[in-house]
Design a protein around this motif. Structure first.
Motif: not given
Length: 390
Positions: A21-28, A160-163
């Motif tokens: 899933k793609q997730i915001s790096i703030k929540k990664a 800003t996002e990562a898989a």
């Protein structure tokens, strides 16, 4: 009954990776990258000053005229003559015509000029463009655990996002008529239930922070019913107790009646022999012994690597250590032993209280000493293999 290494191999091949899933790096934080990350920019994106001081073109001169200022956020590409310098601050843009920054502590200055008291080497205190990473280079490979520093680095690159691999949804089912939740009144014949709290804490070490706990009495019908729902809604199921061969151990039968495929049952080890491992669709099931030390031992040996495998870790096993024994160790069981132990920089001590029911020793241990089933004894001073658990 299966050998330890065979059991580990079965679990490795059975624990498939979770969906991506793609997730915001703030929540990664605590997730594992499913794809490599490529840098969209160079970092730093321009030549930066590493110090508060003065930027100039290096020469044999010591005195320079001040012709401007560059502070962080500016983009003044001032063209300097050989006799000129600019006041500059940490992180600020270094003009193309400057190649060196002298620390302000090494300068005598007035409003219009500086005298360099201690001349730095050429190129000192200038961070070159792309010093950390060049545009198009790999930031992190797939399988990298996202730490606070990793989040900071990704943010510094504008990402800003990562898989990532999803974290497995995990549940714990506790069986046992004798168990009482901590905080409630303890009647005769009862004991406080500790395994679920212990396993929840152990799961947090792998980044699994939300685990629902279910409880069931030693009853086949109730166990089967509870498992039906739990298996449907979770990716990993841990069961505490009820997996031995007693008259009130119904877990294995309840699992089979719920169409869980048995991959192995019982391991040639001590403690933790009565363990069931199976699967239903993509859900993995670990039926752990009820004795607390056995349960936690099997968590470290089998459950934790399976979780890491599902989460996408590139390394799912902790690196083993080698230390010298402080005492003799005898193995007359024909089983692999996992002994609670404490190591320092050179030696390891096997702790007292190795009973599968005892956690007091486990609470002070920082490792499990592994004695293979074909080793009958180790002598004091001999090198042995440890699995660190600290």
């Amino acid at each position: 009954m299966i050998k330890v290494q065979e059991a580990i191999a079965v679990i490795e091949t059975s624990s498939t990776k979770m969906p991506v899933k793609q997730i915001s790096i703030k929540k990664a934080f605590g997730y594992v990258l499913a794809e490599k990350v490529i840098s969209p920019i160079s970092m730093p994106p321009f030549r930066q000053s590493a110090m508060d001081g003065y930027a100039f073109t290096h020469s044999i001169r010591h005195q320079y005229d001040i012709v401007g200022t560059s502070q962080a956020g500016d983009h003044k590409n001032i063209k300097l003559q050989n006799t000129e310098a600019i006041r500059i601050f940490t992180g600020a843009y270094v003009p193309d015509s400057a190649d060196t920054v002298v620390m302000q502590e090494h300068v005598m200055s007035n409003k219009n000029s500086i005298l360099i008291a201690s001349m730095p080497e050429k190129f000192s205190n200038v961070r070159p463009k792309g010093e950390q990473i060049e545009k198009g280079a790999v930031v992190f490979e797939a399988g990298t655990l996202i730490t606070p520093a990793a989040i900071g680095f990704l943010a510094s690159l504008g990402i800003t996002e990562a898989a990532v691999y999803k974290k497995p949804k995990t549940a714990i089912l506790v069986t046992g008529n004798e168990l009482v939740e901590p905080g409630k009144k303890l009647k005769k014949g009862k004991i406080f239930e500790s395994n679920s709290i212990m396993l929840q804490a152990a799961l947090q070490t792998a980044g699994i922070n939300k685990t629902k706990v279910y409880r069931v009495k030693d009853n086949l019908k109730a166990t089967k019913k509870a498992l039906k729902s739990i298996l449907k809604n979770n990716d990993i199921v841990l069961i505490s107790g009820g997996i031995s061969v007693g008259d009130y151990d119904f877990v294995k039968e309840a699992l089979l009646q719920n169409e869980v495929k048995e991959l192995f049952y019982k391991i040639n080890q001590k403690p933790g022999k009565p363990m069931f491992f199976g699967s239903k669709n993509e859900t993995l099931v670990f039926a752990l012994p009820g004795n607390p030390a056995s349960s936690l031992t099997n968590f470290y040996i089998y459950v934790l690597p399976a979780i890491k495998n599902r989460m996408g870790f590139s390394e799912i096993h902790k690196p083993k250590l080698v230390r010298k024994l402080n005492s003799d160790v005898i193995n007359d069981t024909g089983k692999t032993l996992f002994l609670k132990a404490k190591y320092d920089e050179t030696n390891v001590t096997v702790l007292n209280g190795q009973s599968s029911a005892m956690l007091n020793t486990f609470a002070t241990a920082n490792s499990l000493l592994i004695v293979p089933d074909d080793i009958e004894n180790y002598k004091k001073g001999e090198e042995v293999i440890l699995l660190p658990i600290d």
